[in-house]
Design a protein around this motif. Sequence first.
Motif, PDB file in Angstrom:
ATOM      1  N   MET A  77       0.691  -1.137  -0.299  1.00  0.00           N
ATOM      2  CA  MET A  77      -0.001   0.055  -0.303  1.00  0.00           C
ATOM      3  C   MET A  77       0.808   1.669   0.020  1.00  0.00           C
ATOM      4  SD  MET A  77       0.795   1.414   3.840  1.00  0.00           S
ATOM      5  CE  MET A  77      -0.993   2.517   3.963  1.00  0.00           C
ATOM      6  N   SER A  78       0.634   2.322  -0.519  1.00  0.00           N
ATOM      7  CA  SER A  78       0.715   3.642   0.023  1.00  0.00           C
ATOM      8  C   SER A  78      -0.113   4.298   0.347  1.00  0.00           C
ATOM      9  CB  SER A  78       2.015   3.974  -1.372  1.00  0.00           C
ATOM     10  OG  SER A  78       0.598   3.889  -2.615  1.00  0.00           O
ATOM     11  N   PRO A 109       3.331   1.718   8.175  1.00  0.00           N
ATOM     12  CA  PRO A 109       1.663   2.065   8.545  1.00  0.00           C
ATOM     13  C   PRO A 109       0.931   0.990   7.894  1.00  0.00           C
ATOM     14  CG  PRO A 109       3.079   3.390   7.122  1.00  0.00           C
ATOM     15  CD  PRO A 109       4.068   2.525   7.316  1.00  0.00           C
ATOM     16  N   ILE A 110       1.420  -0.381   7.096  1.00  0.00           N
ATOM     17  CA  ILE A 110       0.990  -1.148   6.871  1.00  0.00           C
ATOM     18  C   ILE A 110       0.609  -1.777   8.285  1.00  0.00           C
ATOM     19  CG2 ILE A 110       3.105  -3.118   6.311  1.00  0.00           C
ATOM     20  CD1 ILE A 110       0.948  -3.677   3.783  1.00  0.00           C
ATOM     21  N   GLU A 111       1.279  -2.068   8.997  1.00  0.00           N
ATOM     22  CA  GLU A 111       0.559  -3.350  10.093  1.00  0.00           C
ATOM     23  C   GLU A 111      -0.425  -3.068  10.374  1.00  0.00           C
ATOM     24  OE1 GLU A 111       2.371  -5.890  11.477  1.00  0.00           O
ATOM     25  OE2 GLU A 111       4.123  -5.497  10.424  1.00  0.00           O
ATOM     26  N   ASN A 112      -1.319  -1.044  10.753  1.00  0.00           N
ATOM     27  CA  ASN A 112      -2.349  -0.905  11.398  1.00  0.00           C
ATOM     28  C   ASN A 112      -3.395  -1.035  10.832  1.00  0.00           C
ATOM     29  OD1 ASN A 112       0.025   1.597  11.484  1.00  0.00           O
ATOM     30  ND2 ASN A 112      -1.466   1.427  12.544  1.00  0.00           N
ATOM     31  N   ILE A 142     -10.884  -0.029   2.016  1.00  0.00           N
ATOM     32  CA  ILE A 142      -9.808   0.703   3.200  1.00  0.00           C
ATOM     33  C   ILE A 142     -10.065   1.866   2.238  1.00  0.00           C
ATOM     34  CG2 ILE A 142      -7.682   1.503   3.988  1.00  0.00           C
ATOM     35  CD1 ILE A 142      -8.680  -0.978   6.077  1.00  0.00           C
ATOM     36  N   PRO A 143     -10.106   2.784   3.532  1.00  0.00           N
ATOM     37  CA  PRO A 143     -10.661   3.729   2.221  1.00  0.00           C
ATOM     38  C   PRO A 143      -8.751   4.926   2.234  1.00  0.00           C
ATOM     39  CG  PRO A 143     -11.507   4.497   4.875  1.00  0.00           C
ATOM     40  CD  PRO A 143     -10.596   3.341   4.186  1.00  0.00           C
ATOM     41  N   ILE A 144      -8.382   5.845   1.241  1.00  0.00           N
ATOM     42  CA  ILE A 144      -7.653   6.701   0.992  1.00  0.00           C
ATOM     43  C   ILE A 144      -6.896   7.869   2.097  1.00  0.00           C
ATOM     44  CG2 ILE A 144      -6.309   8.424  -0.859  1.00  0.00           C
ATOM     45  CD1 ILE A 144      -7.292   6.339  -2.985  1.00  0.00           C
ATOM     46  N   PRO A 145      -8.328   8.310   2.021  1.00  0.00           N
ATOM     47  CA  PRO A 145      -8.341   9.146   3.864  1.00  0.00           C
ATOM     48  C   PRO A 145      -7.172   8.522   4.674  1.00  0.00           C
ATOM     49  CG  PRO A 145     -10.520  10.063   2.497  1.00  0.00           C
ATOM     50  CD  PRO A 145      -9.347   8.524   2.087  1.00  0.00           C
ATOM     51  N   LYS A 146      -7.341   7.600   5.001  1.00  0.00           N
ATOM     52  CA  LYS A 146      -7.008   6.436   6.005  1.00  0.00           C
ATOM     53  C   LYS A 146      -6.033   6.487   5.625  1.00  0.00           C
ATOM     54  CE  LYS A 146      -7.036   4.576  10.074  1.00  0.00           C
ATOM     55  NZ  LYS A 146      -7.737   5.047  11.422  1.00  0.00           N
ATOM     56  N   LEU A 147      -4.936   5.255   4.505  1.00  0.00           N
ATOM     57  CA  LEU A 147      -4.003   5.439   4.083  1.00  0.00           C
ATOM     58  C   LEU A 147      -3.094   6.762   3.952  1.00  0.00           C
ATOM     59  CD1 LEU A 147      -4.693   3.788   1.018  1.00  0.00           C
ATOM     60  CD2 LEU A 147      -3.798   2.290   2.921  1.00  0.00           C
ATOM     61  N   GLU A 148      -3.579   7.985   4.126  1.00  0.00           N
ATOM     62  CA  GLU A 148      -2.734   9.448   3.727  1.00  0.00           C
ATOM     63  C   GLU A 148      -2.709   9.812   5.333  1.00  0.00           C
ATOM     64  OE1 GLU A 148      -5.592  12.512   2.222  1.00  0.00           O
ATOM     65  OE2 GLU A 148      -4.794  11.823  -0.128  1.00  0.00           O
TER      66      GLU A 148
END
Length: 340
Positions: free
Chosen positions: A198-199, A277-280, A311-317
């Motif tokens: 992910m990114s 962050p991918i652990e989250n 998984i939404p993009i705002p969560k990834l950011e």
Amino acid sequence: MGRESPIPPMLRRKKVEQYQKEVSQRKIAKSLKLSSSTVHNIIQRFRESGTISVRKGQGWKTILDARDLQALRRHCITYRNATVMEITTWAQEYFQKTLSVNTIHRAIRHCRLKLYRSKKKPYLNMIQKRRCFLWAKAHLKWTVAKWKTVLWSDKSKFEVLFGKLGRHVIRTKEDKDNPSCYQRSVQKPASLMVWGCMSACGMGSLHIWKGTINAERYIQVLEQHMLPSRRRLFQGRPCIFQHDNARPHTASITTSWLRRRRIRVLKWPACSPDLSPIENIWRIIKRKMRQRRPKTVEQLEACIRQEWDNIPIPKLEQLVSSVPRRLQTVIKRRGDATQW
């Protein structure tokens, strides 16, 4: 039946003033909207002691005084992993008093402490802490925009949660042997290994398999899933690939393949999953699996893929933007594990 709230001093003073004016107790109670017994008790106390203050309660004396509670708090903080039984044994020897487990349990709560489940974190020796501390200092100047160019990858194990209904059950004392109140356990539950990337731009591809993985199979995963995800998420823009120090990742054939492909790899400290962050993301998906409770491997795989795509993009950011704060926490703790 518990005691009622004490009468305010101003109201007690009014009763005494009316009593001194030779007003009857019944009229005083009616005018102040109080019971006759309450008025009688206050006036009786004024006759005996000449004061209207409330007497200190004659409740049960506490076994442990304030100094004992301070010593108990210091012991609990020093030995945080001790059980209540072990603390009780220590307290009986230290205070030379007869103390029960329930007494110590109440005293611990009185010290503003509580028993919690401890978080699971990887063990770090002094060398690993030092390396993690230096790595965090070296990357502390990276901006959030720089971290958004990283393609984060990791693998995780998912199990079919059949029978694992939690440690607690609601029942009566007589229902302890009711089959519906048992916690069922499976010796070797069915499981899946999941690799994903992910990114901050979006979620990459997933690869799901059973069993272990070696360097040859890991290279196939990179070719079939990492490279397409990299092209789709970054669209030709430069990016940095991140993976941990697992044996298939650090094998010579893997590093040679990455060099031939001219893929820039982020050097990663050992035993530091709380920095990624991918652990989250794995934690979020596993929480969803506990809620949905798939019964078969096929259902488990379908649920994982569905939750991965949701998984939404705002969560990834948000997760990627938290990396600088994670580094600051690592530096503050001198390389030890963090709360992330």
